[in-house]
Design a protein around this motif. Structure first.
Motif, PDB file in Angstrom:
ATOM      1  N   LEU A   1       0.868  -1.188   0.000  1.00  0.00           N
ATOM      2  CA  LEU A   1       0.000   0.000   0.000  1.00  0.00           C
ATOM      3  C   LEU A   1       0.896   1.227   0.000  1.00  0.00           C
ATOM      4  CD1 LEU A   1      -2.777  -0.942   2.599  1.00  0.00           C
ATOM      5  CD2 LEU A   1      -2.930  -0.999   0.110  1.00  0.00           C
TER       6      LEU A   1
ATOM      7  N   GLY B   1      -2.045  -6.175  -1.572  1.00  0.00           N
ATOM      8  CA  GLY B   1      -2.677  -5.261  -0.633  1.00  0.00           C
ATOM      9  C   GLY B   1      -2.220  -5.537   0.771  1.00  0.00           C
TER      10      GLY B   1
ATOM     11  N   GLU C   1      -5.335  -3.114  -3.015  1.00  0.00           N
ATOM     12  CA  GLU C   1      -4.168  -2.327  -3.415  1.00  0.00           C
ATOM     13  C   GLU C   1      -4.553  -1.109  -4.256  1.00  0.00           C
ATOM     14  OE1 GLU C   1      -0.085  -2.988  -6.026  1.00  0.00           O
ATOM     15  OE2 GLU C   1      -1.827  -4.293  -6.300  1.00  0.00           O
TER      16      GLU C   1
ATOM     17  N   SER D   1      -8.049   1.029  -2.352  1.00  0.00           N
ATOM     18  CA  SER D   1      -8.080   0.984  -0.887  1.00  0.00           C
ATOM     19  C   SER D   1      -9.467   0.640  -0.352  1.00  0.00           C
ATOM     20  CB  SER D   1      -7.602   2.317  -0.292  1.00  0.00           C
ATOM     21  OG  SER D   1      -6.307   2.612  -0.714  1.00  0.00           O
TER      22      SER D   1
END
Length: 822
Positions: free
Chosen positions: A151, A205, A228, A231
């Motif tokens: 992230l 992610g 990812e 969000s």
């Protein structure tokens, strides 16, 4: 095999802080901290510390110096651990902190949910003005800040009531959030990279594992995924832990999906997180219960902390008596792998009022990816006394000045295997006995008669050895010991733990003073060695079995161990070789002549003649050091691995004179083998018939005789084993030998002796293809001769399977009977 260790700790920093205002109504740690890995392959990292009523500091664990500091004054306090994002190609380093109270906040209601960030380059120590923004909903309190490699440019904020907010790292804009209907609060939270963790199942992610308490004291476990791209936060799992949330002292969770739950009564449970949406929580191993730790006798959730390192390996920190202990456990097998004890810092006051926290630090894998090397940040903070002020004036004075708290940050380096294995857990059962709850008294009445007899024998031998009566201990054992000829009784009676206790009594629990006075008697050890029931892993000392025997000067048992013990390590063998080499050099011709000259000079000045001395019976019996050629022959014949043996030589034998002494023996072996007659085919003296009448090559039975003296020469290993050992020693010490002139002559001799053997081996290699059919036929004949006569007759009666199939081919209409032969 990968090993586990907790290395020597060192203090990173000390702080004195105070908490004022709203946060002072509840217990708040004096410092919060988190760790960030450097952008290098180093196992060191940066530690970000938020000190109440002081500021935020970023420290480098490699040199213990601050990288950046933000001084905020005595009126500023923090809600949770801070976070530092390392610098990248587009952004400098950034430090984030959630402010609990500060004069700069617009209103008191903004506390504990307002995020501050400072931009700056840590290497150039340049700071910019801070940014500030509210990231959590009203009436929510920050629990922690997290980052994830998958992230990028995102900060994950979690509240104490389960709200999750994904914040842009640069603009502080909340990209997405998720509300949780949690009535009590978050107990534990961990964030992992989705693509590499067991929980992510290959998606990119972040994965959030969150344990929360419910209204009915139940413990809920939630697994959430953060996408990812945009969000998006989604809940993957929602299950229930079968434990009361109020009884939980600490929770740990690894990226392989193993969660450990430690209760205030010392019970430690472990579970494997579900692999799919429809799966349920499964128990990893049966729970076990700890003891002798302060948080159990005086129930407190603050004086214990656990942290998952790799797989099922968990580090536990707690107070034991007046010391701090660090215990590295493998929850899958419930064994203690390593431990470390350190004193309580004097600045923190009594051990009973210390808040303990373990913070994950940086971690790197070795080149083989079987071992993880890293650091853990061990935070110790003093807790205020529970007594309340006697008057309202004292209360008001305390709120204004704040409760003083001392904190110490300690760095704990460690090394641990990446995965849990049975090999690493074997032999570690007794290591954690001190910290495990003792068995119930009622269980002792269920022992069998054989177990009772063994326990009585151990007690008798232990009392005899402690009383300085080793002969009585030996007599008691020999009276009990089964006869050597009955292998079945010996195997069933001398089980692993019993033999380990015997060795501990007769071999380990003897002081050096007692050894010199004859309190060690080797009869029991030799009996166990002859029965092949001894393992080197039974001896917990660093030198292993050979080291313990070497400290008792029991060289006869050392020679016997090479024939009966299967797990002698390369390190203990080479350490013993070093002792043999030193004795060999001390008793050499040069040393003997020097000693004789010194003795003659002393005798010339002595008026009275020396008293006659008689040899010691003890020294004649078992403490004569094994000759160097004999010990080298044992080493060359013992099954070892090249890599560990090479490493052992490099570590233990660094003296070029000692290596030269070993090379001299190997050169004599090579010379004797190369001077022997070269026979491509065996003679009649080399052949013998087996019991089945098959001729095999057995070699000469008698030893070669010296032409000058007529005496039998000492038997030496084969040329192949001698050359293999020579290669290992040269690989380990060749540079040292090149700088040591006395070794040059031996190296030249070895070269002259081995060059013709290399040429002969190359020429003989051309015969391999022509002789291989004869070797295959000989091997087949030998295997067939080992089949019992009854079995061969049974096979003949069966007949050919093809004929048997024709006999069974009966006409039964549309069906056909067949036989399948596998």
């Amino acid at each position: 095999m990968a090993s586990s260790s907790i290395n020597e700790t060192f203090v990173l920093a000390n702080y004195t802080s105070s908490v004022r205002g709203k946060s002072a109504k509840k217990y708040t740690p004096g410092v919060y901290a988190s760790c960030t890995k450097k952008n290098t392959s180093s196992s060191d990292g940066y530690v970000t510390v938020a000190v109440q009523a002081d500021g935020v500091h970023v420290l480098d664990t490699s040199d213990l110096h601050p990288v950046t500091s933000q001084t905020l004054g005595p009126s500023t306090s923090f809600s949770c651990p801070p976070l530092t994002l390392p610098s990248s190609s587009n952004y400098p380093s950034r430090t984030y902190a959630v402010i609990s109270a500060s004069p700069e906040l617009s209103s008191a209601g903004d506390g504990e949910r307002t995020l501050w960030v400072w931009h700056g380059d840590a290497s150039k120590s340049k700071q910019k003005e801070k940014q500030s923004k509210i990231i959590l909903s009203r009436e929510h309190t920050a629990y922690g800040l997290y980052s994830c490699g998958e992230l990028p440019e995102r900060v994950v904020a979690l509240s104490t009531t389960g709200e999750i907010a994904v914040v842009d790292a640069d603009s502080l804009e909340v990209k997405s959030s998720l509300q949780q209907s949690v009535s009590s609060g978050v107990i534990h939270a961990s964030v992992f990279t989705a693509s590499t963790s067991y929980l992510g199942r290959g998606t990119a992610g972040a994965i959030v594992v969150m344990a929360t308490s419910g209204s009915s004291k139940k413990t809920h476990l939630r697994i959430l995924a953060i996408d990812e791209a945009d969000s998006i936060i989604s809940q993957e799992q929602d299950c229930e832990l079968p434990l009361d949330s109020e009884s939980i002292a600490s929770i740990s969770c690894s990226d392989t999906g193993i969660i450990g739950v430690l209760s205030v009564d010392g019970s430690w449970s472990s579970y494997r997180l579900p692999a799919g949406p429809s799966s349920s929580l499964t128990e990893l191993s049966p729970p076990f219960r700890l003891s002798n730790l302060s948080f159990i006798s005086q129930p407190s959730k603050y004086s214990v902390s656990t942290l998952a390192l790799t797989s099922s390996h968990v580090l536990l920190a707690a107070v034991a008596s007046h010391d701090l202990v660090l215990l590295l456990w493998d929850l899958q097998f419930s064994v203690l792998l390593a431990s470390h004890t350190l004193p309580v810092p004097s600045a923190l006051g009594p051990a009973s009022s210390i808040h303990i926290r373990l913070i994950p630090g940086s971690q790197t894998l070795t080149k083989t990816e079987t071992q993880a090397i890293g650091q853990v940040i061990f935070i110790l903070s003093s807790m205020p006394a529970k007594e309340t002020p006697a008057s309202e004036k004292e209360k008001e004075k305390e709120n204004k000045s704040g409760a003083k708290t001392s904190s110490v940050l300690v760095v704990v380096p460690y090394s641990v295997p990446v995965m849990s294995t049975i090999a690493a857990a074997m032999g570690k059962g007794d290591a954690g006995a001190k910290w495990l709850h003792a068995a119930e008294e009622g269980g002792k009445g269920q022992q069998s008669a054989e177990e009772t007899a063994r326990a009585k024998l151990l007690g008798t031998m232990r009392a005899a050895m402690q009383g300085g009566r080793p002969q009585a201990a030996v007599a008691a054992f020999m009276k009990w010991a089964p006869p050597k000829t009955d292998n079945k009784i010996v195997a069933s009676t001398l089980e692993y733990n019993f033999v380990k206790e015997l060795l501990s009594i007769v071999l380990l629990n003897v002081s050096s003073t007692e050894t010199k006075t004859g309190s060690y008697v080797p009869d029991v050890v030799r009996y166990l060695l002859e029965q092949r029931v001894v393992c080197s892993a039974m001896i917990p000392t660093p030198g292993g079995l050979l080291g313990a025997l070497r400290s008792r000067d029991d060289w006869t048992s050392i020679e016997l161990a090479f024939d009966s013990v299967l797990d002698l390590s390369e390190a203990e063998i080479v350490e013993t070789l070093c002792t043999v080499v030193r004795v060999h050099r001390a008793s050499g011709p040069a040393s003997a002549s020097a000693s004789a000259a010194t003795k003659a000079a002393d005798d010339a000045m002595d008026v009275d003649p020396p008293a006659p001395t008689s040899p010691s019976k003890k020294s004649a019996s078992y403490n004569t050091v094994t000759p160097l050629p004999t010990f080298l022959a044992l080493l060359a014949s013992y099954p070892t691995s090249r890599g560990p043996l090479l490493l052992a030589f490099r570590r233990a034998m660094r003296d070029a004179d000692e290596v030269t002494a070993v090379l001299q023996v190997l050169e004599n072996w090579v010379a004797r083998k190369t001077k022997a007659d070269e026979r491509l085919l065996p003679t009649k003296k080399d052949l013998k018939k087996t019991e089945q009448g098959v001729w095999v090559v057995a070699g000469r039975r008698e030893k070669e005789k010296d032409k000058e003296t007529g005496k039998k020469k000492e038997e030496v290993p084969s040329l192949e084993k001698a050359v293999e050992l020579l290669q290992i020693i040269l690989d380990a010490s060749f540079l040292s030998l090149l700088q040591h002139p006395p070794a040059h002559k031996i190296l030249k001799k070895l070269q002259d002796q081995l060059n013709p053997e290399i040429s002969f081996g190359s020429a003989a290699e051309t015969l391999r293809g022509h002789l291989e059919p004869f070797a295959i036929a000989q091997e087949k004949t030998l295997k067939e001769s080992l089949v019992p006569a009854q079995e061969r007759e049974r096979e003949k009666q069966k007949g050919d399977w093809r004929q048997k199939r024709k006999d069974l081919a009966v006409d039964i209409g549309l069906y056909k009977l067949e036989e399948l032969v596998l």
